[in-house]
Design a protein around this motif. Structure first.
Motif, mmCIF file in Angstrom:
data_model
loop_
_atom_site.group_PDB
_atom_site.id
_atom_site.type_symbol
_atom_site.label_atom_id
_atom_site.label_comp_id
_atom_site.label_asym_id
_atom_site.label_seq_id
_atom_site.Cartn_x
_atom_site.Cartn_y
_atom_site.Cartn_z
ATOM 1 N N LEU A 239 0.850 -1.258 0.097
ATOM 2 C CA LEU A 239 0.039 -0.013 0.039
ATOM 3 C C LEU A 239 1.033 1.261 0.036
ATOM 4 O O LEU A 239 0.795 2.414 -0.652
ATOM 5 N N GLY B 46 3.917 5.588 -5.499
ATOM 6 C CA GLY B 46 3.933 5.430 -6.828
ATOM 7 C C GLY B 46 2.994 6.464 -7.652
ATOM 8 O O GLY B 46 3.396 6.954 -8.490
ATOM 9 N N VAL B 47 2.037 6.710 -6.872
ATOM 10 C CA VAL B 47 0.854 7.577 -7.498
ATOM 11 C C VAL B 47 1.486 8.652 -7.318
ATOM 12 O O VAL B 47 1.353 9.871 -7.963
ATOM 13 N N ALA B 48 2.181 9.284 -6.155
ATOM 14 C CA ALA B 48 2.618 10.558 -5.778
ATOM 15 C C ALA B 48 4.039 10.820 -6.702
ATOM 16 O O ALA B 48 4.056 11.972 -7.399
ATOM 17 N N GLY C 85 4.362 9.200 -9.652
ATOM 18 C CA GLY C 85 4.111 8.931 -11.031
ATOM 19 C C GLY C 85 4.289 10.014 -11.879
ATOM 20 O O GLY C 85 4.862 9.293 -12.934
ATOM 21 N N PRO C 86 3.904 11.025 -12.126
ATOM 22 C CA PRO C 86 3.910 12.060 -13.152
ATOM 23 C C PRO C 86 5.555 12.180 -13.404
ATOM 24 O O PRO C 86 5.745 12.279 -14.711
ATOM 25 N N GLN D 144 6.781 9.031 -14.861
ATOM 26 C CA GLN D 144 6.110 8.912 -16.515
ATOM 27 C C GLN D 144 6.970 9.710 -17.354
ATOM 28 O O GLN D 144 7.242 9.337 -18.416
ATOM 29 N N PRO E 273 5.286 -1.329 -19.704
ATOM 30 C CA PRO E 273 4.094 -0.634 -19.410
ATOM 31 C C PRO E 273 4.079 0.749 -19.255
ATOM 32 O O PRO E 273 4.996 1.400 -18.928
ATOM 33 N N GLY E 274 2.970 1.595 -19.735
ATOM 34 C CA GLY E 274 2.894 3.051 -19.902
ATOM 35 C C GLY E 274 3.680 3.718 -20.946
ATOM 36 O O GLY E 274 4.206 4.762 -20.813
ATOM 37 N N GLY F 204 -9.315 18.646 -16.533
ATOM 38 C CA GLY F 204 -8.697 18.638 -15.515
ATOM 39 C C GLY F 204 -6.999 18.064 -15.742
ATOM 40 O O GLY F 204 -6.603 17.745 -14.808
ATOM 41 N N VAL G 143 -4.066 -2.206 -4.054
ATOM 42 C CA VAL G 143 -3.260 -1.015 -4.715
ATOM 43 C C VAL G 143 -3.940 -1.016 -6.072
ATOM 44 O O VAL G 143 -4.417 0.137 -6.766
ATOM 45 N N THR H 29 -5.749 2.401 -7.361
ATOM 46 C CA THR H 29 -5.551 3.106 -8.596
ATOM 47 C C THR H 29 -6.729 3.322 -9.581
ATOM 48 O O THR H 29 -6.939 4.469 -10.120
ATOM 49 N N LEU I 231 -9.355 5.821 -8.889
ATOM 50 C CA LEU I 231 -8.642 7.086 -9.177
ATOM 51 C C LEU I 231 -8.954 7.557 -10.570
ATOM 52 O O LEU I 231 -9.254 8.439 -10.978
ATOM 53 N N PRO J 171 -5.839 16.114 -11.108
ATOM 54 C CA PRO J 171 -5.219 15.341 -12.317
ATOM 55 C C PRO J 171 -3.825 14.908 -12.013
ATOM 56 O O PRO J 171 -3.547 13.620 -12.714
ATOM 57 N N SER J 172 -2.942 15.268 -11.311
ATOM 58 C CA SER J 172 -1.879 14.760 -11.138
ATOM 59 C C SER J 172 -1.764 13.505 -10.628
ATOM 60 O O SER J 172 -0.891 12.470 -10.877
ATOM 61 N N ARG K 62 -4.086 11.475 -11.030
ATOM 62 C CA ARG K 62 -4.440 10.458 -11.921
ATOM 63 C C ARG K 62 -3.457 9.894 -12.719
ATOM 64 O O ARG K 62 -3.573 8.952 -13.265
ATOM 65 N N THR K 63 -2.629 10.905 -13.303
ATOM 66 C CA THR K 63 -1.440 10.363 -14.037
ATOM 67 C C THR K 63 -0.556 9.449 -13.269
ATOM 68 O O THR K 63 -0.134 8.390 -13.519
ATOM 69 N N GLY K 64 -0.578 9.841 -11.871
ATOM 70 C CA GLY K 64 0.371 8.665 -11.062
ATOM 71 C C GLY K 64 -0.411 7.564 -10.866
ATOM 72 O O GLY K 64 0.224 6.570 -10.992
ATOM 73 N N ALA K 65 -1.728 7.594 -10.897
ATOM 74 C CA ALA K 65 -2.485 6.330 -10.625
ATOM 75 C C ALA K 65 -2.295 5.419 -11.901
ATOM 76 O O ALA K 65 -2.311 4.092 -11.734
ATOM 77 N N PHE L 57 -0.143 5.452 -14.009
ATOM 78 C CA PHE L 57 1.255 4.800 -13.961
ATOM 79 C C PHE L 57 1.426 3.474 -13.286
ATOM 80 O O PHE L 57 2.016 2.307 -13.698
ATOM 81 N N VAL L 58 1.203 3.618 -11.874
ATOM 82 C CA VAL L 58 0.945 2.680 -11.204
ATOM 83 C C VAL L 58 0.076 1.467 -11.442
ATOM 84 O O VAL L 58 0.395 0.283 -11.510
ATOM 85 N N ASP M 174 -0.693 0.646 -14.451
ATOM 86 C CA ASP M 174 -0.164 -0.119 -15.733
ATOM 87 C C ASP M 174 1.077 -1.111 -15.340
ATOM 88 O O ASP M 174 1.024 -2.210 -15.688
ATOM 89 N N TRP M 175 1.976 -0.387 -14.481
ATOM 90 C CA TRP M 175 3.044 -1.115 -13.868
ATOM 91 C C TRP M 175 2.691 -2.524 -13.314
ATOM 92 O O TRP M 175 3.006 -3.567 -13.388
ATOM 93 N N ALA N 261 1.093 -5.236 -14.939
ATOM 94 C CA ALA N 261 2.063 -6.129 -15.734
ATOM 95 C C ALA N 261 2.449 -6.895 -14.857
ATOM 96 O O ALA N 261 2.866 -8.291 -15.005
#
Lengths: 237, 221
Positions: free
Chosen positions: A22, A28-30, A32-33, A36, A55-56, A230, B132, B136, B139, B148-149, B151-154, B156-157, B159-160, B163
């Motif tokens: 968790l 990872g979410v924090a 992520g941008p 990426q 991925p991604g 957004g 997790v 995600t 989100l 929105p940021s 959502r980008t992070g979510a 990313f997580v 997708d990985w 896999a």
């Protein structure tokens, strides 16, 4: 509980693993941008294309809203222009190829996050097609329809007349393939890529904006990259 | 042909149902993910809105079988077993590591209770990654839930992790493929006593009448 013997006690590894995952997920979410961008940067400098398998990954993804899309080519493709115009017309592929062309090289940004850098599109400026047809006074917007039978899009007349909006005939300097929406697709450079309708078959001038397929599913009608839905992406045009 | 007198109960009906239901829902999630994500599959299937709906609802359903299963005492007991490491589990991990380092034919002793350390880690990974991937996914689905940021992070997580889950599930299926008795245990609830003593030496099976656990037709495997 009647669990037997030694299995009652022991290290609570389960709790640690679950909480650890968790925590990693939240981190990872924090991050992520940033990650990426790092991954996209890596993919841009990777000549082997192996990063495309991650991925991604970067690159176009195939989205279709119907089960199968008929194939059209130079022999049977037509684009109709109608609605509030003086001279409704039906153009074949050869007619479009004979019109003035414009080539644009810009990034493509999808609303779901992927971005393809420096992608050349070439085709007829939409403004030229509208001028050829002669827009009637009182017209406010343009509606696009597609030969997949389901997808629609729309622009205001002002947006449609921008010089970075094309009826595109080629992508990456090759004729647009069927999978990428060929032989003819819309290309709205400054907006998220769902505005760039694939398999374009009709342009109708209307007196008001009629929201398109994805707008009916909650996406913004004025889909400027970085200023809608957004999202905060860098503008593409 | 398995002799009934030599069979012991490993999984009750509730446990087998939780496993099977979770496996089916996870299977649909992975298959639809492939159709959304892998270009050749996406081109073959199309129908994006339908595939998305299927994916979202199966994703939401992921934890439901386990939550319902917690009503069963056997499920709760095994969940408790899976969550804790005993000294035997540490020894099992050391034995696996030793064997991976030196390719001696003599396999080190790998003690285990009802579940070995590998199975415990797999179960814990499943629960953690499920939470997790669900979080995600939410989100990404409820776009007005977070900035929105996020959502980008979510994305990313998501997708990985997807896999990674696909790889680990493939490993899980491979392990099951190689151990027929273990597979029969999950399908019929019953395993041979000799297998249990060999693979799970510290496990003392409940001496239930196996006939409770499965219809006799299943016993031949």
């Amino acid at each position: 509980m009647d669990t037997t013997h030694e299995e009652d006690r022991g290290t609570p590894v389960g709790r640690r693993v679950v909480l650890g995952l968790l925590g990693l997920g939240a981190a990872g979410v924090a991050a992520g941008p940033f990650l990426q961008r790092l991954e996209s940067g890596l993919a841009e400098r990777d000549p082997s294309g192996l990063t495309g398998l991650l991925p991604g990954n970067n690159g176009f993804r195939y989205y279709s809203v119907v089960t199968s899309v008929p194939e059209r080519d130079a022999t049977n493709y037509t684009l109709t222009v109608d609605g509030l115009v003086e001279r409704p017309a039906t153009h074949r592929l050869a007619d479009l190829q004979a019109m003035p062309q414009r080539r644009l090289v810009k990034d493509v940004q999808c609303v779901t996050g992927w971005r393809v850098p420096d992608t050349p599109f070439e085709g007829v400026p939409l403004a030229h097609l509208l001028d050829t047809a002669g827009v009637q006074p009182g017209a406010k917007a343009v509606r696009f329809s597609c030969f997949d039978g389901a997808y629609t899009e729309s622009l205001t007349l002002d947006q449609a007349r921008r010089d970075d909006v094309l009826v595109a005939l080629s992508l990456q300097d090759k004729p647009i393939t069927h999978d990428h929406g060929g032989p003819v697709r819309l290309y709205v450079a400054p907006m998220y890529f769902y505005k760039s309708a694939k398999w374009l078959s009709g342009i109708t001038v209307t007196d008001e904006v009629q929201p398109g397929y994805w707008e009916g599913n909650g996406y913004d009608v004025d889909a400027w990259v970085g200023r809608s839905n957004g999202r905060v992406d860098a503008p593409t045009s | 042909m398995r002799r009934r007198a030599e069979l012991v109960l490993r999984f009750t009906r509730a446990e087998r149902w939780v496993h099977r239901a979770t496996a089916h829902v996870m299977g649909v999630c992975l298959a639809t993910a492939g159709c959304l994500y892998l270009a050749p599959l996406a081109e073959l299937v199309g129908n994006r809105p339908l595939v998305v709906t299927l994916h979202v609802w199966c994703g939401l359903a992921l934890p439901v079988p386990l939550l319902l299963g917690l009503g069963s005492r056997a499920v709760r007991t095994d969940a408790a077993r899976l969550s804790r490491f005993t000294p035997a589990d540490w020894q099992w991990l050391r034995a696996v590591r030793t064997r991976a380092c030196q390719t001696r034919p003599m396999a080190a002793h790998r003690p285990a209770g009802k579940f070995n350390a590998g199975q415990k880690l797999y179960a814990q990974w499943t629960l953690g990654s499920m939470l997790v991937i669900l979080g995600t996914g939410l989100l990404m689905w409820l776009t007005h839930l977070a900035p929105p940021s996020w959502r980008t992070g979510a994305t990313f997580v998501h997708d990985w992790l997807a896999a990674a889950i696909a790889v680990v599930v493939a490993g899980h299926v491979r392990m099951a493929w190689r151990d027929r008795e273990s597979r029969l245990g999950m399908r019929t609830g019953l395993v041979e006593r000799s297998w249990a003593e060999r693979e799970h030496s510290y496990w003392q099976p409940v001496r239930d009448d196996p006939a409770d656990a499965a219809p006799t037709g299943d016993l031949t495997g």
